[in-house]
Structures are given as structure tokens and as C-alpha cells.
Write a protein that holds these residues in place. Structure first.
Motif, short mmCIF file in Angstrom:
data_model
loop_
_atom_site.label_atom_id
_atom_site.label_comp_id
_atom_site.label_asym_id
_atom_site.label_seq_id
_atom_site.Cartn_x
_atom_site.Cartn_y
_atom_site.Cartn_z
N PHE A 118 -2.85 0.57 7.20
CA PHE A 118 -2.30 0.20 5.90
C PHE A 118 -0.99 0.93 5.60
O PHE A 118 -0.19 0.48 4.77
CB PHE A 118 -3.31 0.50 4.78
CG PHE A 118 -4.50 -0.42 4.74
CD1 PHE A 118 -4.36 -1.77 5.07
CD2 PHE A 118 -5.75 0.04 4.37
CE1 PHE A 118 -5.46 -2.63 5.03
CE2 PHE A 118 -6.85 -0.80 4.32
CZ PHE A 118 -6.71 -2.14 4.64
N SER A 119 -0.77 2.06 6.26
CA SER A 119 0.42 2.89 5.99
C SER A 119 1.61 2.54 6.86
O SER A 119 2.71 3.03 6.62
CB SER A 119 0.07 4.38 6.18
OG SER A 119 -0.94 4.78 5.30
N LYS A 120 1.43 1.69 7.85
CA LYS A 120 2.52 1.40 8.77
C LYS A 120 3.52 0.44 8.11
O LYS A 120 3.13 -0.54 7.48
CB LYS A 120 1.98 0.80 10.07
CG LYS A 120 1.16 1.79 10.89
CD LYS A 120 0.68 1.18 12.18
CE LYS A 120 -0.23 2.15 12.93
NZ LYS A 120 0.47 3.38 13.32
N PRO A 121 4.82 0.71 8.25
CA PRO A 121 5.82 -0.18 7.67
C PRO A 121 5.85 -1.52 8.40
O PRO A 121 5.38 -1.64 9.53
CB PRO A 121 7.13 0.59 7.85
CG PRO A 121 6.88 1.46 9.04
CD PRO A 121 5.43 1.85 8.96
N GLN A 122 6.41 -2.49 7.75
CA GLN A 122 6.48 -3.84 8.30
C GLN A 122 7.84 -4.10 8.92
O GLN A 122 8.88 -3.80 8.32
CB GLN A 122 6.21 -4.88 7.19
CG GLN A 122 6.33 -6.32 7.64
CD GLN A 122 6.27 -7.30 6.47
OE1 GLN A 122 6.28 -6.89 5.31
NE2 GLN A 122 6.21 -8.58 6.76
N THR A 123 7.86 -4.66 10.10
CA THR A 123 9.09 -5.12 10.72
C THR A 123 9.30 -6.58 10.39
O THR A 123 8.38 -7.39 10.50
CB THR A 123 9.03 -4.94 12.26
OG1 THR A 123 8.82 -3.55 12.55
CG2 THR A 123 10.32 -5.40 12.91
N LEU A 124 10.50 -6.94 9.98
CA LEU A 124 10.77 -8.29 9.47
C LEU A 124 11.25 -9.23 10.57
O LEU A 124 12.18 -8.90 11.32
CB LEU A 124 11.80 -8.24 8.36
CG LEU A 124 11.43 -7.41 7.12
CD1 LEU A 124 12.59 -7.40 6.14
CD2 LEU A 124 10.17 -7.97 6.46
N HIS A 125 10.64 -10.40 10.64
CA HIS A 125 11.07 -11.41 11.60
C HIS A 125 12.48 -11.92 11.26
O HIS A 125 13.29 -12.18 12.15
CB HIS A 125 10.08 -12.58 11.60
CG HIS A 125 8.74 -12.23 12.14
ND1 HIS A 125 8.49 -12.07 13.48
CD2 HIS A 125 7.56 -12.00 11.51
CE1 HIS A 125 7.22 -11.77 13.67
NE2 HIS A 125 6.63 -11.71 12.50
N ARG A 126 12.74 -12.07 9.98
CA ARG A 126 14.07 -12.56 9.60
C ARG A 126 15.16 -11.59 10.01
O ARG A 126 16.27 -11.99 10.39
CB ARG A 126 14.12 -12.82 8.09
CG ARG A 126 15.46 -13.42 7.63
CD ARG A 126 15.43 -13.80 6.16
NE ARG A 126 15.10 -12.66 5.31
CZ ARG A 126 15.99 -11.74 4.93
NH1 ARG A 126 17.25 -11.82 5.35
NH2 ARG A 126 15.62 -10.75 4.15
N LYS A 127 14.86 -10.30 9.97
CA LYS A 127 15.85 -9.31 10.38
C LYS A 127 16.16 -9.44 11.87
O LYS A 127 17.32 -9.29 12.29
CB LYS A 127 15.34 -7.90 10.07
CG LYS A 127 16.31 -6.79 10.44
CD LYS A 127 17.61 -6.90 9.65
CE LYS A 127 18.57 -5.78 10.01
NZ LYS A 127 19.83 -5.88 9.26
N TYR A 128 15.13 -9.75 12.65
CA TYR A 128 15.35 -9.97 14.09
C TYR A 128 16.33 -11.12 14.30
O TYR A 128 17.26 -11.04 15.12
CB TYR A 128 14.02 -10.27 14.78
CG TYR A 128 14.16 -10.69 16.23
CD1 TYR A 128 14.24 -9.74 17.25
CD2 TYR A 128 14.22 -12.03 16.60
CE1 TYR A 128 14.38 -10.12 18.58
CE2 TYR A 128 14.36 -12.42 17.92
CZ TYR A 128 14.43 -11.46 18.91
OH TYR A 128 14.57 -11.84 20.22
N ILE A 129 16.12 -12.20 13.56
CA ILE A 129 16.97 -13.38 13.72
C ILE A 129 18.38 -13.10 13.23
O ILE A 129 19.37 -13.47 13.88
CB ILE A 129 16.34 -14.57 12.96
CG1 ILE A 129 15.05 -14.98 13.67
CG2 ILE A 129 17.31 -15.74 12.88
CD1 ILE A 129 14.22 -15.97 12.90
N ASP A 130 18.50 -12.40 12.10
CA ASP A 130 19.83 -12.09 11.59
C ASP A 130 20.60 -11.16 12.53
O ASP A 130 21.82 -11.27 12.66
CB ASP A 130 19.72 -11.44 10.20
CG ASP A 130 19.33 -12.45 9.13
OD1 ASP A 130 19.36 -13.66 9.41
OD2 ASP A 130 19.00 -12.02 8.01
N ALA A 131 19.88 -10.26 13.18
CA ALA A 131 20.54 -9.37 14.15
C ALA A 131 21.02 -10.14 15.37
O ALA A 131 22.01 -9.77 16.00
CB ALA A 131 19.58 -8.26 14.57
#
Length: 601
Positions: A118-131
Motif C-alpha cells: 500500500f505504501s509503494k508509489p505508482q508509476t504512470l503509464h501516461r508518463k512512459y508514453i509522454d517520455a
């Protein structure tokens, strides 16, 4: 792999799988666990109820977003696991165990594991695409989302979020089979991010985020939905599905998910008039932006970020008439945001919400046929997390995965089990055997063809009912006779079974993805290839939670031992390695082809 035993076993597996119990478990009756008395949900509607914010927080573009605060656990005592129990638990709570995860959980307990997840941050799929497209985000294509999906599903450290987000995507369905959704890759990625973001938050906030996401607006056609006129009726698509599929279902339920009856017949949850009244609520919603002009409402203003920003309400297009639904009504002058708040609060506080959603989440993670007692305990956690908060997703997830039925030993009279989805099987294999892409791209694209692929691709369900309906019953089957459901069997047929076996045979031996770039690392298994018993013990723990039957074990051992490994000499190292590799490939394939693996217990 052309070994004759392999060909024979694959033929047998085809027959066995088609007759396997997709509902899980045996056909005996459930044990008579007395259902807990769920907390009584509130019957009044209170917009902005404490602990259930109406407006979701905005998501700032970035690599990660922080997790929500931890909530009070609904269980008084943490659960400890053996290595076998840890593997079984991880097979439900994640996209599959690997040896490191099994050992870590066996050395800890459920409370520590949940707190960490529950404490782990979320990696965003949209950020992957924008990068990937820093100067031209509009060039993104659906395959870019697939790359990001598999990277996170297989390599992501936040495995509980990954698995729950996938489950939510099969409940709150948006599909790229929709022509309007298909080209908007950033929007699709953002919608999946939204499910992951709210997976550990509150159901009310999740519901708000789903209802206002432009991809849901496109998919269920309440984006650009206009108020009634002499020649126009508001679109009723989302109004119907938000009740039928997302929150309360077709029929009134008891706290344990069983049907309420009147004269021996189910009682409808809503009427045609409720759909019409609710449809008026979802008028005036369209693309986000700095103005409320008709041009922006109709999509005439180009904005690369509108695909992911929550929809806004346009007063000029929102119905100002009174809206009656589910026993409540709104004043015509309340405004679009207030109308939606009242509607979603009403659905959230409906007595059906806990058992209806809870049962679906149980089906996606644990078993197709939970007992009423199991559903009741999960619904009670939905109603009250132990601190008076309704809709706490962390409490619901704990209740689903730690219920006494979920933890009951495999093979008991409890009907625990479900047919593993094809996508989950592939992810299981990749995680168990450390399959990875050297370039970290995971170009695993179109898997929807049942013969050439797996009959299932992420975010590509054939309808709003998902790849399969929660209540699907295979016709003319033992399951139907027993009154059981087997949702995943709806996409199981001779072509899909043949396709799965062929796909996995190729994957295990040669890898998956474009250019077979995702390949397993069988180093630990190759070290045990000349010790077939130890090799099978390892595969059993990684894939079957240590629950392989003696019969299946004997069959696979006989097949593996039939492949001779020559004595090592100075000149035959390559031949020895080849035969060891055949043994490993064969043992894994036969395990994954077996009904004992395919039916997750």
C-alpha cells in the motif's frame, strides 16, 4: 520441442482443459460458515460525506504519484505463511510469484506485506508514453500502452496495485475496440493510471474518477451528452451501466450478496424511470478546458491534454429539469457538479454497493463462486473499515485476500478456485522464470486472436461486459448442473485452448514479443535438470502453489525422465545442455498445460 510424449500430453491437455471446472474447486457443497452480520449501510444521501471526497485530486504529470495514507486493517491478527501458502497467496494478489517474493512473504506476515504494498508509489503509464514522444505526444499508438502495461505487470514492484488495477479494468470497462477510444493512447493509459491511482483509496473517489474520465465518457457516450429538448432525449448508456455493471446491479441484494425475493422472484434494483432520471444527471459533461464554449464542448478545440484531464460540466448543455432516480431527486438549478455528486453518493451509499462490488472483486482475484458468508464479510468491510469509513479499498482488498475461505487449504469442500485468465498465465510465466527484455521494452502487442495469441489483450474487451460476464455458466456442463458460474470459460473453446498451448510452447522455448525479445532465464531450473524430482518441486512451488497432485507429478516426471541426459564428456557439453533444456521446457509446459494449473485453487 517435438518429443512424442509432449505431443501426446498436449492432445490430452486439450481435452482435459475443456472439461476442467472453470468455477474452481469440487462440486461438493460449501461448508456452513455462518455469515457475519455486515454493518448497515447508511440510507440517507449526504453529498461530500466525510472520508469520501467528491472531487478526485488532480494528477500532476510525473514519474510516480504518492500512495494514499494507510488505513486501519480490518483483521486483528496478521497471517503468517509457509512457502507453499505464500506462493498461493501471491498467485492471487499479484501477477504471479517468483522465488524471492515467496521467500520474503514466508519470512514476514500479511500485515507487513500489505503495508509495504500500500505504501509503494505508482508509476504512470501516461508518463512512459509522454517520455517516448516528448515533442509529439499525439504520435503515440496503442502498442505503446501495451509496452508499458507489460513492463509494469511483470517488473513492477507494486504488484498488488498492478493486479488490482487489472481487476478493476475488467469491472469498470473501457475498451480500445471502441473506434473513438482506440486512437487515444494517452487517454487509455491515463484511464488505466486512474484505476491504479484509486485502487487503494476510497470507492467513492474511484467512482467519481471513472465517471468523469474522458475515455469512459467516450466509451459509454456521456461525453457531449446534451440536455433534453423537443427533439432530443439524453443518452442513457452510462446511466444504465453505472448502475447495472459498476455499482448496484440489476436486483436487490441482501448483505451477503444473495437475492432479495418477492413472491419467489428477484426485485429490480432500478426502473426505466430511474435510468431516464439519471441520464439527465450526466448531461453537459465534455472535454476539460479553460472555457465552456460550444466549440470546446463539441471537440472543436485541439488540446493534447484533454484525453486525460477529468471532464468538466458545461452549464449550457446540462439539464435544468428535476431529476428523479433511486428514491432521490435533484433541483433543476443545482448544477452539473452537484447533480453528479448526489447521483454518485446515492449509488455509493446504496445497500447493494458493498456486496455487488465485493463479489466481483472476489471473482477477479480468488474464486468464481464465493459463498454468501464470504461475500458478506467483504461487504461488511466495504460498509465499515473498522474506523467508521465506508468504501475503503484497502480494507476491501484485505478482506478479499485474507478471508477464511480464501485461505482455506486447497482441496477442501469450499469452492475456492477460478480459471486463470490467459493474460495472467503469461504474466505468471514471465515472473516465475524472470523473463525479461534486454531493452526493457516488452513489445508484446496483439494477443486477442485465440489461435495466434491468447484470446485476450489488456484494455481490449469485446464489450462493456468485459471479456466474460461474472455470471457466465458453460452450457450443458457439470457446472451448470451444480448451479455454479465460470466467467473465464466464456473465452475458452477448442481454438483458444489450442492457441494457448501453441503460444506457451513457443514462449517457453523461444520467448515472446517482437523478435522474441522477452526470454526466460532458466538458470536455476537447468541446475536441477538432472534431478527431475527437485526440478518439479521448484516448478510446483512457482506455478501451482505447491499443490500439484501425486498423479500429475508422476505423469510429468515420467515425461521428463524419458529425455535422457548423456554422461558429460569433454566433447558433448552442447548436447548435455540441449537435453537439459528440453527437460526444463517440457516440465514447465506440461505444468502450465495441466488443469491443475489452469484452475487456480
Amino acid at each position: 520441442m517435438t518429443h512424442p510424449i509432449l505431443r501426446r500430453v498436449l492432445a490430452l491437455a486439450l481435452t482435459a482443459l475443456l472439461s476442467a471446472c472453470g468455477g474452481g474447486g469440487d462440486s461438493q457443497s460449501s461448508t456452513s460458515l455462518k455469515p457475519d452480520t455486515p454493518a448497515v449501510p447508511p440510507t440517507t444521501v449526504a453529498p461530500g460525506d466525510p472520508g469520501t471526497p467528491v472531487t478526485p485530486p488532480g494528477t500532476t504529470p510525473g514519474d510516480t504519484i504518492p500512495p494514499p495514507p494507510l488505513t486501519t486493517p480490518p483483521v486483528a491478527q496478521a497471517v503468517t505463511f509457509t512457502r507453499q501458502e505464500a506462493s498461493r497467496f501471491l498467485g492471487r494478489a499479484t501477477f504471479g510469484p517468483n522465488m524471492a517474493a515467496i521467500d520474503a512473504l514466508a519470512a514476514s506476515d500479511s500485515d507487513a506485506w500489505f503495508k509495504a504494498q500500500f505504501s509503494k508509489p505508482q508509476t504512470l503509464h501516461r508518463k512512459y508514453i509522454d517520455a517516448k514522444y516528448p515533442t509529439a505526444p499525439g504520435k503515440a499508438v496503442p502498442t505503446d500502452f501495451y509496452e508499458s502495461f507489460w513492463q509494469q505487470a511483470v517488473r513492477g514492484d507494486d504488484q498488488l496495485r498492478q493486479r488490482v488495477a487489472f481487476a478493476l479494468s475488467e469491472i469498470f470497462v473501457v475498451s480500445t475496440q471502441n473506434e473513438a477510444v482506440w486512437p487515444l493512447t494517452r487517454g487509455v493509459a491515463s484511464y488505466y493510471d486512474t484505476l491504479g491511482q484509486h485502487a487503494f483509496g476510497n470507492f467513492r473517489t474511484l467512482l467519481q474518477a471513472v465517471a468523469t474520465h474522458p475515455m469512459m465518457g467516450l466509451y459509454l457516450s456521456h461525453l457531449r451528452n446534451q440536455k433534453e429538448s423537443a427533439t432530443r432525449t439524453p443518452d442513457e448508456n452510462f446511466a444504465r451501466e453505472v448502475m447495472q455493471l459498476f455499482t448496484i446491479g440489476l436486483y436487490q441484494l441482501n448483505g451477503d450478496g444473495s437475492l432479495k425475493l418477492s413472491g419467489g422472484k428477484p426485485i429490480d434494483t432500478y426502473t426505466r424511470d430511474d435510468v431516464s432520471g439519471l441520464a439527465k444527471v450526466f448531461t453537459g459533461w465534455s472535454w476539460a478546458g479553460p472555457d465552456q464554449g460550444a466549440n470546446r464542448f463539441n471537440g472543436g478545440v485541439a488540446d493534447p491534454d484533454r484525453d486525460w484531464k477529468p471532464m468538466q460540466n458545461y452549464a449550457a448543455f446540462h439539464s435544468t429539469s428535476e431529476k428523479r432516480f433511486l428514491g432521490v431527486s435533484t433541483a433543476g438549478t443545482a448544477g452539473g457538479e452537484a447533480d453528479m455528486a448526489l447521483a454518485l453518493d446515492t449509488l455509493f451509499n446504496h445497500p447493494n454497493a458493498g456486496p455487488f462490488f465485493g463479489r466481483q472483486l472476489i471473482q477477479r482475484l480468488v474464486t468464481s463462486n464465493p459463498s454468501p458468508a464470504y461475500v458478506g464479510r467483504v461487504a461488511a468491510a466495504f460498509a465499515d473499515n473498522g474506523s467508521g469509513v465506508r468504501g475503503d479499498m484497502q480494507a476491501v482488498i484485505r478482506a478479499v485476500l485474507l478471508d477464511r475461505e480464501a485461505l482455506a487449504p486447497a482441496g477442501t469442500s469450499l469452492r475456492t478456485g477460478k480459471l486463470r485468465e490467459p493474460l495472467v498465465r503469461l504474466a505468471n510465466w514471465m515472473r516465475a522464470f524472470d523473463a525479461k527484455d534486454a531493452a526493457l521494452q516488452y513489445r508484446i502487442y496483439y494477443l486477442s486472436d485465440p489461435l495466434a495469441g491468447l484470446g485476450q489483450s489488456p484494455m481490449n474487451a469485446p464489450s462493456v461486459f468485459n471479456y466474460f460476464r461474472p455470471s457466465y455458466v458453460p452450457p450443458n456442463s457439470a457446472l451448470a448442473t451444480a448451479g455454479l458460474v465460470a466467467p473465464e470459460m466464456q473465452i475458452t473453446s477448442e481454438p483458444s485452448v489450442t492457441g494457448y498451448l501453441n503460444f506457451m510452447q513457443d514462449a517457453i522455448s523461444g520467448g515472446v514479443a517482437e523478435e522474441r525479445a522477452v526470454r526466460a532465464d532458466y538458470t536455476p531450473e537447468l541446475a536441477l535438470a538432472d534431478q527431475s524430482g527437485a526440478l518439479l518441486d521448484r516448478i510446483n512451488l512457482l506455478l501451482l502453489g505447491g499443490n500439484m497432485s501425486s498423479r500429475l507429478r508422476g505423469q510429468i516426471l515420467a515425461a521428463v525422465d524419458s529425455i535422457p541426459i548423456p554422461a558429460a564428456t569433454a566433447g558433448n557439453a552442447a548436447q548435455v545442455n540441449t537435453m537439459k533444456t528440453y527437460r526444463v521446457h517440457l516440465a514447465i509446459l506440461l505444468a502450465m498445460a495441466s488443469p491443475e494449473y489452469l484452475v487456480q485453487k
